[in-house]
Design a protein around this motif. Structure first.
Motif, short mmCIF file in Angstrom:
data_model
loop_
_atom_site.label_atom_id
_atom_site.label_comp_id
_atom_site.label_asym_id
_atom_site.label_seq_id
_atom_site.Cartn_x
_atom_site.Cartn_y
_atom_site.Cartn_z
N LEU B 437 0.84 -1.21 0.00
CA LEU B 437 0.00 0.00 0.00
C LEU B 437 0.87 1.26 0.00
O LEU B 437 0.61 2.22 -0.73
CB LEU B 437 -0.90 0.02 1.24
N PHE B 438 1.89 1.25 0.84
CA PHE B 438 2.83 2.38 0.92
C PHE B 438 3.46 2.63 -0.45
O PHE B 438 3.50 3.75 -0.95
CB PHE B 438 3.89 2.03 1.96
N SER B 439 3.89 1.55 -1.09
CA SER B 439 4.54 1.65 -2.40
C SER B 439 3.56 2.16 -3.45
O SER B 439 3.93 2.97 -4.31
CB SER B 439 5.06 0.27 -2.83
N ARG B 440 2.32 1.71 -3.38
CA ARG B 440 1.33 2.14 -4.39
C ARG B 440 0.98 3.61 -4.22
O ARG B 440 0.81 4.32 -5.21
CB ARG B 440 0.08 1.28 -4.29
N ARG B 441 0.89 4.07 -2.98
CA ARG B 441 0.59 5.49 -2.75
C ARG B 441 1.71 6.36 -3.30
O ARG B 441 1.48 7.38 -3.96
CB ARG B 441 0.42 5.77 -1.24
N LEU B 442 2.93 5.92 -3.01
CA LEU B 442 4.12 6.64 -3.47
C LEU B 442 4.12 6.72 -5.01
O LEU B 442 4.28 7.78 -5.61
CB LEU B 442 5.33 5.88 -2.94
N ARG B 443 3.85 5.58 -5.60
CA ARG B 443 3.91 5.49 -7.06
C ARG B 443 2.82 6.32 -7.73
O ARG B 443 3.07 7.02 -8.72
CB ARG B 443 3.76 4.03 -7.45
N LYS B 444 1.63 6.22 -7.18
CA LYS B 444 0.49 6.94 -7.74
C LYS B 444 0.76 8.46 -7.73
O LYS B 444 0.42 9.18 -8.68
CB LYS B 444 -0.76 6.62 -6.91
N ALA B 445 1.40 8.93 -6.65
CA ALA B 445 1.68 10.36 -6.54
C ALA B 445 2.72 10.80 -7.57
O ALA B 445 2.68 11.93 -8.07
CB ALA B 445 2.19 10.68 -5.14
N LEU B 446 3.66 9.91 -7.87
CA LEU B 446 4.76 10.29 -8.75
C LEU B 446 4.46 10.01 -10.21
O LEU B 446 5.12 10.55 -11.10
CB LEU B 446 6.04 9.56 -8.32
N ASP B 447 3.47 9.17 -10.47
CA ASP B 447 3.11 8.83 -11.85
C ASP B 447 1.58 8.75 -11.93
O ASP B 447 1.00 7.68 -12.07
CB ASP B 447 3.75 7.48 -12.22
N PRO B 448 0.93 9.92 -11.82
CA PRO B 448 -0.54 9.93 -11.68
C PRO B 448 -1.26 9.29 -12.87
O PRO B 448 -2.34 8.72 -12.69
CB PRO B 448 -0.87 11.43 -11.57
N ASN B 449 -0.68 9.35 -14.06
CA ASN B 449 -1.35 8.76 -15.22
C ASN B 449 -0.92 7.33 -15.50
O ASN B 449 -1.28 6.75 -16.52
CB ASN B 449 -1.11 9.64 -16.46
N ASN B 450 -0.10 6.78 -14.59
CA ASN B 450 0.34 5.39 -14.68
C ASN B 450 0.95 5.06 -16.05
O ASN B 450 0.58 4.08 -16.70
CB ASN B 450 -0.87 4.46 -14.39
#
Lengths: 462, 462
Positions: B437-450
């Motif tokens: 979950l921590f990793s996904r939150r971090l990632r989503k913030a840094l790459d919002p459009n995936n």
């Protein structure tokens, strides 16, 4: 918000004897070793175990109460200065060494373990935990990890981040996150361990730290070289590295620092020397002998007036005690001491030393320079009186010029003291605005309610 | 979306000759060295400089087109398998060594530089870049950083993350982010450099990499110890580490691997040996002599039938060529080779070896085991035929049991091959759900459009 009900809930978690709200306690936790305005927190709490730690984080996140974790408060960039509407979380009871694994060479500790205490335990087993920040006699490993603390051995052995294999921490939401491993190689998931090191308590609250240990070096040789100009001393430093010798420690003291140390500790240092370099090589006896010879020859080649070898452990200890007393000694000179740690590539040490002298002259201030010359991490130390506003203004201008010079030379604002509050306004100079935006996005996602040590690293405008 | 207009815009950035859409090209970029389903990308593009790289990232972010960066495609966890609605970004033209700084011991490279090419250039200057992944003859440094690649020298010298001092990269929004420094100490801002290493192209697109170099060891000694049981070999490995000796390299080959290598390369290995360990100690000549003696004595003490020293460079090269051919040799045995890299604390190597034998027996499959025994990083290699669905199902069960065993023993799913697609489903076993979950939150913030290498590391359900 911190009100009676909040304090009562804290007391319900840890027991009333571990919650502090008296003014004299708050004063104690209102400042650290950085020269910055103090701020009284709204309370302090000292959890005794993992469960209590997690409950405190969840409580604070729910209530929107900022948490500043504090070990021994030796922070030099204001990283432990709390928010006035926040609490200080004290790690004093989380001070257990959980495991020292000799076969696999790692240790598992709680964040409140004192650095020197771990180093001593590890040494008994023939192993070695190299990071040795100046404050290691009192600093905690949690603080070292939060700040990515350096020390005198960074040159050969690296800094705290090079020894953190894994972490257990509570994230801002109160979830328990495990990262890294007890293996020397780990490529599973993101390197969250690496991200957490140096994050100054802004991304999580540490509960367990797994640290890499290495075999202890079996021999060592310390020596002192005396110079009539600091230029010669700093050129020697660059020459030693250029000869591909990495001493365990390679420190410089300028004349100002030498005199302060001698006044303070009567260590027998040559008061008229313009600079000293203090060197220790370590490892296999044959390596120590050979590198010791080469270093002595380089010292003489670059103009040392004398090179003296420590012949006994007592002589060795005397050299390093003198070095370790530098900060305390300088602190006696004037009421306020500003310890900087701008760092440059090692070959630029002579340039940096010249610039520091010019800056001291330009702003008519006293700068004592000492530090970890071998890794480019000097500690220009400004002696002043903060109550003298006119002089302190010149000090602030000088600091900014020191930062600019370090960056010009390809260096960094902070080698080992962290960003905290003190350097947050200058971060953009070094890293650029994109890097700050990236950091703020990351932080916002991981701490949506901004409860983890707000204002540190990325500044207040988030 | 990738349509004619998108392709035209790509061509406008890099020139039409550097945009690829032909089916045969797409086939080339549809797979990597992991045993996973291939996926044809919608196009490929090969930028020639920083500006083009940035424009491609911004274009893709605006259009919502996924980017998978590809160096040489040697990835072993599916990290370079693209999305069918995405493009492959090829780093082949970003292959400049920008600087090798001898005085400050660092190198600055573009991501497309081949690992062995840098190692060779650095060696000419008496310096050393230690990370040596098995594929280093073709792998790129960008790929090594993205995967936190390991290699044969991890035991003594660490892995890629231990050598990355700083990065320049484009984040998902197309902003140019600079992290780290050229100084050996840096405590300014977050350790984004550490986070980026091993992030498998999911947090940014690399443009420049600053790598730490160290003085080259002046002497080395290689040797081969032959055992009649692999237990004795693995116990020797644990004993060497327990004696506080850290060889540069400490590898093991089981009988299955020995026979495959001998069939393939006629290296003169003893076909009837149950296991070999291959050792190299390096450093100062006195250290090499002493550690060489001690290692030989330990090999004999723990039951080696013979210990043979390499007397010339040719003999040394022959030993390491045999070891480096293990993967190719095993690949000849059956149509499909699954190379795993579950890693355990070093003292658990004997346990892990026994478990691998039991697992092979239980599932009636062929497992050849070789690898970096000294750092607990074995490569159990399963030989199979993916078209045989019944057998491949047993292989999948065996892999899961290998993961479970490694975690039981305090180890990790991946020592050096990364998470990619292959291990993403198993990440929770090791790290727990909070860490994901921590990793996904971090990632989503840094790459919002995936758009940055979707589906890798944290799985597809984000």
């Amino acid at each position: 918000m911190i009100d009676q009900s909040f304090i009562k809930q804290l007391a319900g978690i840890v027991g009333p004897e571990h919650v502090f709200t008296q003014k004299e306690d708050m004063l104690t936790y209102s400042y650290d070793a950085a020269v910055l305005d103090s701020r009284m927190p709204g309370g302090a709490v000292m959890p005794g175990n993992t469960e209590e730690l997690g409950e405190i984080v969840a409580l604070c996140n729910g209530a929107g109460v900022p948490i500043t974790v504090r070990g021994s408060g030796t922070n030099l960039s204001g990283g432990t200065i709390p928010e006035s509407d926040g609490i200080v979380l004290l790690t004093g009871r989380l001070n257990q060494i959980l495991e020292i694994n000799e076969a696999d060479m790692y240790a598992v500790v709680r964040p409140g373990v004192v650095t020197a205490a771990l180093a001593a335990e590890v040494e008994k087993k023939g192993l070695f935990y190299p990071p040795d920040p100046g404050s290691m006699a009192v600093s905690t490993l949690g603080g070292n990890v939060a700040e990515n603390a350096g020390g005198l051995r960074g040159l050969k052995y690296g800094v705290t981040k090079d020894y953190v294999m894994g972490l257990h921490f509570f994230d801002a939401l109160g979830n328990y996150v495990k990262t890294g491993s007890r293996t020397v190689k780990c490529a599973t998931g993101y390197n969250i361990t690496g991200l957490m090191v140096g994050s100054e308590g802004t991304l999580g609250v540490l509960d367990q730290i797994t640290l890499k240990l290495i075999p202890a070096p079996v021999a060592r040789q310390s020596m002192v070289a005396v110079y009539d100009t600091i230029e010669k001393a700093s050129e020697t430093v660059a020459a030693i590295i250029a000869a591909h010798i990495l001493p365990a420690t390679l420190e410089i003291l300028d004349n100002f620092t030498i005199r302060a140390v001698e006044d303070y500790s009567k260590a027998g240092l040559p008061m008229d020397a313009d600079a000293l370099i203090l060197i220790e090589v370590d490892g296999h006896p044959a390596v120590v002998a050979e590198e010791g010879e080469k270093v002595q020859a380089l010292c003489r080649q670059f103009g040392a007036q004398s090179v003296t070898l420590a012949k006994t452990d007592e002589e060795r200890d005397k050299i390093w005690a003198a070095r370790r007393s530098a900060l305390s000694a300088l602190a006696q000179v004037k009421p306020t001491l500003v310890l900087e740690d701008a760092t440059v590539p090692r070959s630029k040490i002579p340039d940096m030393v010249r610039s520091l002298q010019a800056i001291a002259k330009k702003y008519k201030i006293d700068i004592g320079t000492f530090g970890h010359a071998g890794d480019g991490n000097l500690h220009p130390t400004i002696l002043t009186d903060r109550r003298d506003q006119e002089e302190f203004h010149r000090v602030e201008q000088a600091i900014e010029e020191i930062f600019d010079k370090a960056i010009d030379l390809g260096g960094t604002l902070s080698g080992e003291h962290g960003t905290g509050i003190a350097k947050a306004p200058f971060l953009e100079k070094e890293a650029g605005y994109s890097s700050i935006l990236f950091s703020r996005r990351l932080r916002k996602a991981l701490d949506p309610n901004n409860i983890l040590n707000p204002g540190k690293i990325t500044g207040v405008s988030e």
